[in-house]
Design a protein around this motif. Structure first.
Motif, PDB file in Angstrom:
ATOM      1  N   TYR A 112       0.946  -1.067  -0.007  1.00 18.75           N
ATOM      2  CA  TYR A 112       0.086  -0.022  -0.004  1.00 18.75           C
ATOM      3  C   TYR A 112       0.872   1.304   0.118  1.00 18.75           C
ATOM      4  O   TYR A 112       0.360   2.465  -0.294  1.00 18.75           O
ATOM      5  CB  TYR A 112      -0.934   0.012   1.031  1.00 18.75           C
ATOM      6  N   GLU A 113       2.139   1.063   0.277  1.00 22.81           N
ATOM      7  CA  GLU A 113       2.791   2.325   0.359  1.00 22.81           C
ATOM      8  C   GLU A 113       3.585   2.804  -1.086  1.00 22.81           C
ATOM      9  O   GLU A 113       4.310   3.552  -1.359  1.00 22.81           O
ATOM     10  CB  GLU A 113       4.087   1.916   1.316  1.00 22.81           C
ATOM     11  N   TYR A 114       3.174   1.675  -2.038  1.00 25.54           N
ATOM     12  CA  TYR A 114       3.701   2.126  -3.387  1.00 25.54           C
ATOM     13  C   TYR A 114       2.811   2.306  -4.305  1.00 25.54           C
ATOM     14  O   TYR A 114       1.477   2.051  -4.310  1.00 25.54           O
ATOM     15  CB  TYR A 114       4.399   0.760  -3.821  1.00 25.54           C
ATOM     16  N   ASP A 115       3.053   3.414  -5.392  1.00 25.50           N
ATOM     17  CA  ASP A 115       2.065   3.966  -6.061  1.00 25.50           C
ATOM     18  C   ASP A 115       2.280   3.527  -7.691  1.00 25.50           C
ATOM     19  O   ASP A 115       0.969   3.673  -8.227  1.00 25.50           O
ATOM     20  CB  ASP A 115       2.353   5.473  -5.929  1.00 25.50           C
ATOM     21  N   TYR A 116       3.234   3.231  -7.910  1.00 22.76           N
ATOM     22  CA  TYR A 116       3.489   2.964  -9.457  1.00 22.76           C
ATOM     23  C   TYR A 116       3.809   1.379  -9.677  1.00 22.76           C
ATOM     24  O   TYR A 116       4.889   1.049  -8.756  1.00 22.76           O
ATOM     25  CB  TYR A 116       4.516   3.783 -10.064  1.00 22.76           C
ATOM     26  N   TRP A 117       3.264   0.815 -10.419  1.00 21.69           N
ATOM     27  CA  TRP A 117       3.554  -0.587 -10.542  1.00 21.69           C
ATOM     28  C   TRP A 117       3.816  -1.238 -12.041  1.00 21.69           C
ATOM     29  O   TRP A 117       3.223  -0.518 -12.867  1.00 21.69           O
ATOM     30  CB  TRP A 117       2.151  -1.406 -10.045  1.00 21.69           C
ATOM     31  N   GLY A 118       4.688  -2.073 -12.167  1.00 22.52           N
ATOM     32  CA  GLY A 118       4.860  -2.695 -13.519  1.00 22.52           C
ATOM     33  C   GLY A 118       3.710  -3.465 -13.765  1.00 22.52           C
ATOM     34  O   GLY A 118       2.995  -3.981 -12.859  1.00 22.52           O
ATOM     35  N   GLN A 119       3.941  -4.256 -15.054  1.00 24.71           N
ATOM     36  CA  GLN A 119       3.115  -5.274 -15.302  1.00 24.71           C
ATOM     37  C   GLN A 119       3.200  -6.715 -14.778  1.00 24.71           C
ATOM     38  O   GLN A 119       2.374  -7.539 -14.683  1.00 24.71           O
ATOM     39  CB  GLN A 119       2.918  -5.409 -16.835  1.00 24.71           C
ATOM     40  N   GLY A 120       4.283  -6.820 -14.215  1.00 25.21           N
ATOM     41  CA  GLY A 120       4.649  -8.373 -13.610  1.00 25.21           C
ATOM     42  C   GLY A 120       5.289  -9.210 -14.773  1.00 25.21           C
ATOM     43  O   GLY A 120       5.087  -9.214 -15.915  1.00 25.21           O
ATOM     44  N   THR A 121       5.979 -10.098 -14.140  1.00 24.36           N
ATOM     45  CA  THR A 121       6.721 -11.483 -14.861  1.00 24.36           C
ATOM     46  C   THR A 121       6.603 -12.572 -13.952  1.00 24.36           C
ATOM     47  O   THR A 121       6.550 -12.478 -12.621  1.00 24.36           O
ATOM     48  CB  THR A 121       8.179 -11.056 -15.094  1.00 24.36           C
ATOM     49  N   GLN A 122       6.124 -13.610 -14.792  1.00 25.15           N
ATOM     50  CA  GLN A 122       5.811 -14.973 -14.159  1.00 25.15           C
ATOM     51  C   GLN A 122       7.109 -15.531 -13.766  1.00 25.15           C
ATOM     52  O   GLN A 122       7.796 -15.796 -14.586  1.00 25.15           O
ATOM     53  CB  GLN A 122       4.912 -15.596 -15.053  1.00 25.15           C
ATOM     54  N   VAL A 123       6.825 -16.190 -12.358  1.00 26.79           N
ATOM     55  CA  VAL A 123       8.008 -17.138 -12.030  1.00 26.79           C
ATOM     56  C   VAL A 123       7.330 -18.298 -11.795  1.00 26.79           C
ATOM     57  O   VAL A 123       6.511 -18.306 -10.658  1.00 26.79           O
ATOM     58  CB  VAL A 123       8.903 -16.383 -10.944  1.00 26.79           C
ATOM     59  N   THR A 124       8.043 -19.371 -12.202  1.00 27.92           N
ATOM     60  CA  THR A 124       7.363 -20.668 -11.703  1.00 27.92           C
ATOM     61  C   THR A 124       8.560 -21.694 -11.380  1.00 27.92           C
ATOM     62  O   THR A 124       9.407 -21.743 -12.311  1.00 27.92           O
ATOM     63  CB  THR A 124       6.590 -21.377 -13.239  1.00 27.92           C
ATOM     64  N   VAL A 125       8.457 -22.190 -10.255  1.00 33.45           N
ATOM     65  CA  VAL A 125       9.483 -23.118  -9.584  1.00 33.45           C
ATOM     66  C   VAL A 125       8.925 -24.436  -9.541  1.00 33.45           C
ATOM     67  O   VAL A 125       7.835 -24.827  -8.893  1.00 33.45           O
ATOM     68  CB  VAL A 125       9.851 -22.886  -8.416  1.00 33.45           C
ATOM     69  N   SER A 126       9.357 -25.475 -10.436  1.00 36.49           N
ATOM     70  CA  SER A 126       8.850 -26.735 -10.428  1.00 36.49           C
ATOM     71  C   SER A 126       9.774 -27.633  -9.515  1.00 36.49           C
ATOM     72  O   SER A 126      10.783 -27.523  -9.094  1.00 36.49           O
ATOM     73  CB  SER A 126       8.977 -27.320 -11.857  1.00 36.49           C
ATOM     74  N   SER A 127       8.710 -28.485  -8.734  1.00 34.96           N
ATOM     75  CA  SER A 127       9.417 -29.472  -7.776  1.00 34.96           C
ATOM     76  C   SER A 127      10.254 -30.558  -8.255  1.00 34.96           C
ATOM     77  O   SER A 127      10.007 -30.892  -9.645  1.00 34.96           O
ATOM     78  CB  SER A 127       8.378 -29.937  -6.808  1.00 34.96           C
TER      79      SER A 127
END
Length: 127
Positions: A112-127
């Motif tokens: 909630y302290e942050y005002d500007y955001w990127g679109q995101g990048t997916q990280v998937t870790v397989s077991s």
């Protein structure tokens, strides 16, 4: 206009590593904190690690301490998140974000302290 563009996500096996990058533009990079956050399906967005670009102060979530390292290249207006010893529970969309005000002697860590955001990048870790 403030822009944040994440890259570097992907699929990796447990125990592997990834380095995320957040390229920033549209603001004076040296003056503001930048943070990495993540959100897994069905869960709330949580803080991973944040850095003050002015003095390099950092904070980390307990779950990633000793495994993840945040760093800043002010000449490139880029923040990195080096992720080692990845676990399946690290699977999430990772976002970088920045704030709209300057802080002194404090690194904001809550979403909630942050005002500007990127679109995101997916990280998937397989077991």
């Amino acid at each position: 206009e403030v822009q944040l563009v994440e890259s570097g996500g992907g699929l990796v096996q447990a125990g592997g590593s990834l380095r995320l990058s957040c390229a920033a533009s549209g603001f004076t990079f040296d003056d503001y904190a930048i943070g990495w956050f993540r959100q897994a399906p069905g869960k709330e967005r949580e803080g991973v690690s944040c850095i003050s670009s002015s003095d390099g102060s950092t904070v980390y979530a307990d779950s990633v301490k000793g495994r993840f390292t945040i760093s800043s290249d002010n000449a490139k207006n880029t923040v990195y998140l080096q992720m080692n010893s990845l676990k399946p529970e690290d699977t999430a969309v990772y976002y970088c974000a920045t704030v709209s005000k300057k802080y002194s002697d404090y690194v904001p860590r809550a979403p909630y302290e942050y005002d500007y955001w990127g679109q995101g990048t997916q990280v998937t870790v397989s077991s």
